[in-house]
Motif scaffolding. Structure first.
Motif, PDB file in Angstrom:
ATOM      1  N   MET A 103      10.034  10.681   8.255  1.00 62.97           N
ATOM      2  CA  MET A 103       9.447  10.508   6.921  1.00 62.97           C
ATOM      3  C   MET A 103      10.313   9.623   6.032  1.00 62.97           C
ATOM      4  O   MET A 103       9.803   8.810   5.261  1.00 62.97           O
ATOM      5  N   LEU A 104      11.649   9.779   6.161  1.00 64.77           N
ATOM      6  CA  LEU A 104      12.544   8.897   5.392  1.00 64.77           C
ATOM      7  C   LEU A 104      12.294   7.455   5.782  1.00 64.77           C
ATOM      8  O   LEU A 104      12.291   6.547   4.945  1.00 64.77           O
ATOM      9  N   ARG A 105      12.082   7.235   7.066  1.00 60.31           N
ATOM     10  CA  ARG A 105      11.822   5.895   7.564  1.00 60.31           C
ATOM     11  C   ARG A 105      10.507   5.356   6.991  1.00 60.31           C
ATOM     12  O   ARG A 105      10.415   4.205   6.598  1.00 60.31           O
ATOM     13  N   ILE A 106       9.516   6.223   6.953  1.00 63.08           N
ATOM     14  CA  ILE A 106       8.211   5.786   6.453  1.00 63.08           C
ATOM     15  C   ILE A 106       8.305   5.362   4.989  1.00 63.08           C
ATOM     16  O   ILE A 106       7.795   4.314   4.612  1.00 63.08           O
ATOM     17  N   VAL A 107       8.985   6.177   4.166  1.00 61.63           N
ATOM     18  CA  VAL A 107       8.989   5.821   2.741  1.00 61.63           C
ATOM     19  C   VAL A 107       9.822   4.569   2.476  1.00 61.63           C
ATOM     20  O   VAL A 107       9.635   3.907   1.465  1.00 61.63           O
ATOM     21  N   ALA A 108      10.743   4.224   3.392  1.00 62.85           N
ATOM     22  CA  ALA A 108      11.546   3.019   3.195  1.00 62.85           C
ATOM     23  C   ALA A 108      10.901   1.797   3.841  1.00 62.85           C
ATOM     24  O   ALA A 108      11.424   0.700   3.740  1.00 62.85           O
ATOM     25  N   SER A 109       9.758   1.985   4.492  1.00 58.28           N
ATOM     26  CA  SER A 109       9.115   0.876   5.207  1.00 58.28           C
ATOM     27  C   SER A 109       8.210   0.088   4.263  1.00 58.28           C
ATOM     28  O   SER A 109       7.943   0.524   3.147  1.00 58.28           O
ATOM     29  N   PRO A 110       7.728  -1.064   4.703  1.00 55.46           N
ATOM     30  CA  PRO A 110       6.756  -1.801   3.888  1.00 55.46           C
ATOM     31  C   PRO A 110       5.562  -0.923   3.516  1.00 55.46           C
ATOM     32  O   PRO A 110       5.060  -1.002   2.398  1.00 55.46           O
ATOM     33  N   LEU A 111       5.133  -0.066   4.437  1.00 59.60           N
ATOM     34  CA  LEU A 111       4.014   0.828   4.132  1.00 59.60           C
ATOM     35  C   LEU A 111       4.355   1.759   2.969  1.00 59.60           C
ATOM     36  O   LEU A 111       3.539   2.001   2.085  1.00 59.60           O
ATOM     37  N   GLY A 112       5.602   2.254   2.972  1.00 59.61           N
ATOM     38  CA  GLY A 112       6.037   3.117   1.876  1.00 59.61           C
ATOM     39  C   GLY A 112       5.928   2.421   0.530  1.00 59.61           C
ATOM     40  O   GLY A 112       5.543   3.014  -0.474  1.00 59.61           O
ATOM     41  N   ARG A 113       6.257   1.121   0.519  1.00 57.57           N
ATOM     42  CA  ARG A 113       6.154   0.350  -0.730  1.00 57.57           C
ATOM     43  C   ARG A 113       4.704   0.258  -1.187  1.00 57.57           C
ATOM     44  O   ARG A 113       4.404   0.336  -2.372  1.00 57.57           O
ATOM     45  N   ALA A 130       1.723  -8.435   0.903  1.00 61.81           N
ATOM     46  CA  ALA A 130       0.287  -8.346   1.188  1.00 61.81           C
ATOM     47  C   ALA A 130      -0.194  -9.642   1.831  1.00 61.81           C
ATOM     48  O   ALA A 130      -0.917  -9.621   2.828  1.00 61.81           O
ATOM     49  N   ARG A 131       0.229 -10.775   1.271  1.00 55.16           N
ATOM     50  CA  ARG A 131      -0.236 -12.058   1.792  1.00 55.16           C
ATOM     51  C   ARG A 131       0.232 -12.248   3.222  1.00 55.16           C
ATOM     52  O   ARG A 131      -0.501 -12.779   4.061  1.00 55.16           O
ATOM     53  N   GLU A 132       1.458 -11.802   3.523  1.00 56.62           N
ATOM     54  CA  GLU A 132       1.976 -11.989   4.876  1.00 56.62           C
ATOM     55  C   GLU A 132       1.537 -10.895   5.833  1.00 56.62           C
ATOM     56  O   GLU A 132       1.980 -10.849   6.984  1.00 56.62           O
ATOM     57  N   GLY A 133       0.713  -9.969   5.344  1.00 53.13           N
ATOM     58  CA  GLY A 133       0.158  -8.941   6.227  1.00 53.13           C
ATOM     59  C   GLY A 133       1.201  -7.969   6.755  1.00 53.13           C
ATOM     60  O   GLY A 133       1.058  -7.414   7.836  1.00 53.13           O
ATOM     61  N   GLN A 134       2.268  -7.746   5.977  1.00 57.79           N
ATOM     62  CA  GLN A 134       3.343  -6.864   6.441  1.00 57.79           C
ATOM     63  C   GLN A 134       3.131  -5.421   5.980  1.00 57.79           C
ATOM     64  O   GLN A 134       3.906  -4.549   6.340  1.00 57.79           O
ATOM     65  N   GLY A 135       2.090  -5.191   5.166  1.00 53.87           N
ATOM     66  CA  GLY A 135       1.892  -3.870   4.572  1.00 53.87           C
ATOM     67  C   GLY A 135       1.826  -2.716   5.559  1.00 53.87           C
ATOM     68  O   GLY A 135       2.457  -1.699   5.349  1.00 53.87           O
TER      69      GLY A 135
END
Lengths: 256, 368
Positions: free
Chosen positions: B209-219, A108-113
């Motif tokens: 979708m597999l890519r999305i859930v494994a991405s930072p966004l997925g986390r 979150a801090r590094e804006g990678q979200g």
């Protein structure tokens, strides 16, 4: 007030159906200073913290971070601006691992979200950073357990590790040693001591335990019935009759 | 989570549950890849194509309910927008790929805009209110589809033709006599091309979708599911992330709708918009395991096979037990819904986190 305030609470107040939980509290905090907020249960300490970190919106007054007004910002925007908050009741991501909890704060801090098409596991510097905060909080050995599986004391440490990982300018601790055993509490206090050493940081701490207050406080602010009733150097504040009455009262409860 | 467990490196039992899940998914993938040659009859083709499309639809729903903790009843609405967009364009402008691209594109765009509107207006409110809003939107869409019968064909739906390339009469590779070349005894005609169009598009969407859930966004999505308030407090704008994933899931569902419309050459409320489909994908995700992606694959296969073949199986059972009292009556194919229900209850009882979820949890516990 020698230097410019890093955080200012200006006539801050909030009412819940006519009851003034926080009532016209004005107070400025400075970098390099650790302020302990004391007061009996129900004095409005946690509510005041919630106003500052954004979980609640004040009905009166303003909050300034440096010169910038943040009264209407969302909690996430305040976190990005540099306000870090640890919670009184443990407030983690229970089914994620200890490492993942902290990694989320680093991310979150590094804006990678918002990144969508990169593998999270490929961003190993985030994991490395997260591990370093866990080591600092003496949690390296349990990094792979789900947060919910940790004993209470370790969950409190994780709460602090999350705050460290945010690298905020303002550190807000709400009873960080609550419910901890006597041999665990010093780890937390040591961590807070470490944080305090960096004079660019401002630390706010709600705490009941007398020895903690004596060991760490540069300044004590006393809340009572939602109002700020005393503010000053620990030695001066401790002497006040009103403070002895309300604060030693709670101190006695703590012992029992 | 899985990453962390693997890093421990301590000697431990083989991850049986994980192997079982990946093995099953691998088998399903192989079966779908070679479906036209393994199961050449028409009904099996229908089943295989339905499985492909529904894996995408259920997995995109899992992004919402399993990964982010958003309960939405509007998922078939987005599916329907993609399907109806394609269907109306094919009907109005004729059977061409341009019609599919234009109509499908319009459907996807409508899904995106609608999802963004619903998301921004109501993802701030409590989960239960959001669920109600999606329910209302989906109901309105159902009414619209049946009322605007001039465009949508009302309750009867639309039948239309699709591009010639996908017609069974088209030879992909013609031999000297002008007939389609056969491979393993199966003629390489347009129907095969259509199946592989559906299969490869579904595979690509699932991979995304597999890519999305494994991405930072997925986390971040998982963090929001686990503790929304804390996710906000460490600096994630929860409303923004929720709206984003709601839009992503809506777009993927609409794309799945296009595939469904092209495959079936028919679009109507029954196959693209009804709440029956909504309940189906909800059950699929719950049975397969929420928040796992693979659960959607296994859930869809189980549900689809059950709804297509349970009756046949029961008819066989009833015949075999004809001499025993009571049993043939119980196994009468008319009672297939009863047995399906019993099956669901048993599954939920023995696999509380869904098939995939429970199997993988067992590994995690054994690994400690």
């Amino acid at each position: 007030m020698s230097s410019a305030a890093s955080l200012t609470s200006e006539h801050l107040g909030i009412s819940f159906g006519g009851h003034k939980a926080v009532d016209d509290v004005s107070c400025a905090f400075h970098a390099g200073e650790l302020t302990v907020v004391v007061g009996p249960n129900g004095a409005g300490k946690t509510t005041w913290f919630n106003l500052i970190s954004g979980q609640l919106t004040p009905t009166t007054g303003r909050i300034l971070l440096g010169d910038r007004e943040i009264t209407r910002l969302s909690p996430s925007a305040r976190a990005k601006a540099g306000i870090g908050r640890a919670f009184q009741l443990t407030n983690l991501f229970p089914r994620l691992t200890v490492l993942e909890n902290v990694r989320l704060a680093v991310q979150a801090r590094e804006g990678q979200g918002p990144r969508l098409f990169v593998k999270a596991s490929a961003l190993s510097h985030l994991t490395d950073e997260a591990m370093s905060y866990l080591e600092a909080a003496r949690l390296g050995a349990v990094a792979h357990l789900p947060a919910a599986a940790l004993p209470h004391g370790d969950q409190r440490k994780l709460e602090v590790a999350l705050l460290l990982a945010m690298e905020p300018k303002i550190f807000m601790f709400d009873e960080p040693t609550a419910g901890m055993s006597l041999d665990e509490a010093p780890v937390i206090l040591e961590l807070i001591g470490e944080i305090k050493k960096d004079t660019s940081r401002t630390v706010l701490l709600v705490e009941h335990k007398m020895d903690v207050v004596r060991a760490l406080a540069d300044r004590i602010v006393v809340l009572h019935n939602g109002q700020l009733v005393a503010d000053g150097a620990p030695a001066d504040v401790m002497k006040l009759e009103l403070v002895r009455e309300i604060y030693l009262g709670t101190g006695a409860e703590e012992v029992a | 989570m899985s990453l962390a467990v693997e890093q421990t490196g301590a000697p431990r039992q083989l991850p049986m549950g994980r192997l079982l899940v990946y093995g099953t998914v691998g088998l399903i993938a192989l079966a779908l890849l070679f479906a036209p040659f393994l199961f050449p009859d028409v009904r099996s083709q229908e089943v295989a194509a339905r499985i492909c499309v529904f894996i995408v639809l259920a997995a995109s729903f899992d992004l919402l309910i399993g990964y982010t903790g958003i309960v939405s009843f509007a998922h078939t609405m987005f599916f329907g927008l993609g399907a109806y967009g394609t269907a109306i364009a094919l009907k109005q402008f004729g059977a061409s790929f341009t019609s599919i691209a234009l109509g499908g594109g319009a459907g996807v765009l409508a899904a995106l805009v609608l999802a963004a509107l619903i998301g921004l207006l109501s993802l701030r409110v409590k989960a239960i209110f959001f669920a109600m809003v999606t329910l209302a939107a989906a109901s309105v869409m159902l009414v619209l589809a049946s009322q605007l019968s001039e465009f949508t064909g009302g309750e009867d739906g639309l039948t239309y033709s699709i591009p010639r390339l996908f017609s069974p009469a088209t030879e992909l590779i013609a031999d000297a006599e002008g007939k389609a070349v056969k491979l393993f005894g199966v003629a390489l005609n347009g129907k095969i091309a259509l199946y592989y169009f559906v299969f490869s598009s579904s595979l690509a969407l699932f991979a995304v979708m597999l890519r999305i859930v494994a991405s930072p966004l997925g986390r971040v999505l998982k963090a929001i599911r686990e503790n929304e308030m804390r996710a906000e407090a460490i600096g994630y704008r929860v409303v923004g992330y929720r709206t984003a994933v709601f839009c992503i899931a809506a777009v993927i569902a609409a794309l799945a709708g296009i595939l469904r419309a092209v495959w079936l050459k028919y679009t109507g409320p029954e196959v693209a918009l009804s709440f029956d489909i909504m309940i189906d994908i909800l059950l699929i995700v719950v049975i397969g395991g929420m928040g796992t992606m693979w659960g959607a694959v296994i859930g869809v296969v189980l549900m689809t096979l059950a709804s297509y073949y349970l009756k046949d199986l029961m008819a066989l059972g009833a015949e075999a037990t004809a001499s025993i009292p009571l049993l043939p009556d119980l196994l009468n194919p008319d009672r297939w819904l009863l047995w399906l229900g019993v099956g669901f209850i048993l599954l939920v009882y023995f696999f509380p986190s869904g098939l995939v979820g429970t199997l993988m949890d067992r590994d995690a516990r054994a690994g400690k």
